[in-house]
Design an enzyme around this catalytic site. Structure first.
Site, PDB file in Angstrom:
ATOM      1  N   ASP A  51       0.828  -1.211   0.000  1.00 38.51           N
ATOM      2  CA  ASP A  51       0.000   0.000   0.000  1.00 38.51           C
ATOM      3  C   ASP A  51       0.861   1.259   0.000  1.00 38.51           C
ATOM      4  OD1 ASP A  51      -2.234  -1.668   0.332  1.00 38.51           O
ATOM      5  OD2 ASP A  51      -2.173  -1.485   2.517  1.00 38.51           O
ATOM      6  N   TYR A 109       6.364 -10.118   6.942  1.00 39.09           N
ATOM      7  CA  TYR A 109       6.142  -8.683   7.129  1.00 39.09           C
ATOM      8  C   TYR A 109       6.598  -8.317   8.534  1.00 39.09           C
ATOM      9  CZ  TYR A 109       3.283  -7.919   2.944  1.00 39.09           C
ATOM     10  OH  TYR A 109       2.848  -7.783   1.653  1.00 39.09           O
TER      11      TYR A 109
END
Lengths: 242, 242
Positions: A51, A109
């Site tokens: 994003d 992540y």
């Protein structure tokens, strides 16, 4: 010839990975660099999107070149045309069965928060949160481990047909000097999934919710319950394993 | 009432400390915050200027308010109106003899370089330099210690009448994990002085010059000899002592 590249980038100035016409995106910069280096419009495949504002330490892409150029030469050429905040750290020639997205086995992540004192110098890299009970958060995040339907932690606009059952193999928290690192390793993650998981963990650390709230969101599969999508700035696509 | 504030800022998005009409500067943001908080045009005095892109951990300013407002209230009010990349960490009421610039006894600047691997995530905070002989640099930087005429390390456009004799009390290098920290403490520093000193140190570390070059620049007092002004991004105004 198929080339696999590992790249790092500072997401602060970009509208995410995926190309959006002429807006600054990582994919657009990669395509421009490929065009400048090799004179051709070359399609780039990423391991997945990140994003707007999300960073990467180990994003992976692949692309095909007609001619055989040594990997080190491809690396130098691309880095010389890329902006300073995008850097290809490794290039290797792979066989044609390799696909940056479909061959990925695991994704890691990490999310960083600053828990020491508000620091205007790290706002784009590590948001500031105080008054957190970190042990409650560490305990709660273990509930994410295993195979679950994560639909309740996904973007509300997610495609109905998408498979939302994913497996998380690692969910660890490390307290470092003034900052806290959250590590998530799984098969794949849905849009907003980690930012929603982190949002709820923060609210658990603040005492707004008990850890059972995680089970409730997993059960009800309704993203409107885990309402908070935490800021993208602390999130890093750390590693993709094939 | 006179207020002394310590502030930190990320210089990346600013044209330096000093106001330049409507360009984004730290001083302009402080004046806007004061106006928003107290409804008045209030003059701000800084301990000194920082260049475009230079950061601060401990810049000091002072200003006067007609009414007596508790220091903690001033801190909250200003921080609520300041952009997120500028933060006032401390406010205290001082007597009228205090002056952010003229009362300063010592200034500490730090410069950070990344010596590990090029990292697109730290380019605005720690420029990358490799192939440096750090022991040569550490040895050479001791030549800056003491009282010297630093005109040769100043901006070429410096006012002829300005006193360019300054004293440096501390010049230390610390090798940290993947980065190197350079600490300079002195009475005051001229425009570009630390960025020129660091530029020459880097060239010494690369073997382009021997440490005697420092003595030559100090003797000849000609800024065109120490020609390299290193990038502002690694420089931090760390502390001002009164």
């Amino acid at each position: 010839m198929r080339y696999k590249c590992i790249l790092a980038y500072d997401g602060t100035s970009y509208y995410g990975f995926q190309i959006q016409e002429d807006l600054p995106t990582i994919e657009l910069e990669l395509k421009k660099a490929l065009k400048n280096a090799f004179g051709l419009d070359i399609k780039v495949y990423g391991s997945g999107r990140t994003d707007k504002g999300v960073h990467a330490k180990g994003q992976v892409i692949h692309f095909d070149l007609e001619s055989k150029i040594p990997a080190e030469g491809v690396k130098r050429a691309l880095n010389s045309f890329l902006p300073k905040d995008i850097y290809i750290s490794s290039v290797e020639v792979v066989n044609e069965e390799f696909h940056a997205r479909f061959s990925a086995k695991l994704k890691e992540y990490r999310y960083y928060i600053n828990v020491k004192e508000y620091d205007p110098l790290t706002i784009h890299y590590m948001p500031f949160y105080n008054y957190l009970d970190l042990s409650l958060m560490e305990d709660a995040m273990k509930l994410f481990l295993g195979t679950h339907d994560f639909k309740g932690f996904a973007s509300a606009s997610i495609d109905e047909r998408k498979d939302t059952v994913k497996t998380i193999f690692q969910a660890d928290m490390n307290i470092l000097d003034g900052k806290v690192e959250f590590i998530f390793v799984g098969t794949a993650f849905l849009k907003y999934q980690i930012r929603r998981m982190m949002g709820l963990l923060i609210d658990i650390g603040r005492g707004y919710y008990k850890k059972d709230k995680i089970l409730e969101v997993l059960e009800k599969k309704d993203p409107s319950i885990s309402h908070r999508v935490i800021e993208p700035t602390g999130l890093y696509l750390y590693k993709v394993t094939y």
